[in-house]
Design a protein around this motif. Structure first.
Motif: not given
Length: 240
Positions: A132-142, A236-240
């Motif tokens: 979850r943390t990594a996904r949030y960081n990816v969205v924020s950085l993008r 919130g852990t479902a794969s995208r």
């Protein structure tokens, strides 16, 4: 001195035979060295210094048979890589043995499958939180990168130069995004491997503990590719 006297005492015929035998023995032990040099095969009865580190064949000069094959000498980098690979193999073997003993002790320590599942759920929660943390960081950085690119594009369209600091910021943000995506992929891979590991440990736990659980017991996690749900899935852990 004694050998010299015995040699002088031999009849002339025996001296010739002895000398011939010595020469034959020397010829039998003489070697030829063959190696490749500039795409051509070179053979010599002496190995020059520049060929010592090259791959070569050693051939008996009398019989013409190959007696040895010597690989080329490793470079310093190759020797370091080989040593690192050897050490890593030892570490992997030790880690596997430690893991086997740890799992054996764990399987014997828990009184029920439910106790064991609670430990698994704690591990799952940690990995899922990392995802979850990594996904949030990816969205924020993008989003931040898109904003920087839009600003730079607007300046170019307006005929204004893009500051060096802005260009450096775009490159830095892009590098951070790439690293964060790699981290996210690593966490998601760990999650998939964890499902497989849990299923394997539960299977062996049941084998060691005896009969299969009753119908009311939780089912095994699904193997990869099946339709059954995993042991536990946090929001919130479902794969995208």
């Amino acid at each position: 001195m004694r050998n010299s006297i015995l040699w002088l005492a031999l009849p002339a015929g025996l001296m010739v035979v002895a000398m011939a035998g010595a020469q034959e023995k020397k010829a039998a032990t003489k070697k030829l060295y063959c190696w490749n040099e500039n795409g051509q095969r070179v053979c010599s009865d002496a190995l020059p210094a520049e060929a010592v580190t090259r791959a070569r064949e050693e051939i008996n000069a009398a019989s013409g048979l190959r007696t040895a094959e010597v690989d080329r000498a490793l470079t310093d980098e190759e020797r370091a890589q080989a040593e690192a690979a050897r050490i890593q193999a030892q570490l992997d073997e030790a880690a596997q043995e430690t893991r086997r003993r740890t799992e054996q002790a764990m399987l014997l320590s828990y009184r029920s499958e439910e106790e064991l599942r609670r430990v698994f759920n704690e591990r799952i929660a940690i990995v899922d939180n990392n995802i979850r943390t990594a996904r949030y960081n990816v969205v924020s950085l993008r989003d931040g990168l898109v904003s920087l690119l839009q600003t730079a594009g607007d300046r170019e369209l307006a005929g204004q130069p893009v500051a060096a600091e802005a260009t450096a910021g775009i490159r830095s943000r892009h590098a951070d995004l790439v690293r964060q995506r790699q981290l996210q992929a690593s966490f998601e891979r760990q999650r998939a491997e964890l499902d497989v590991e849990i299923a394997d440990i539960l299977q062996r736990y049941r084998q060691m503990k005896g009969p299969a659980p009753s119908d009311g017991a939780p089912a095994l996690p699904a193997a990869p590719g099946t339709q059954a749900a995993p042991i536990a899935t946090l929001p919130g852990t479902a794969s995208r």
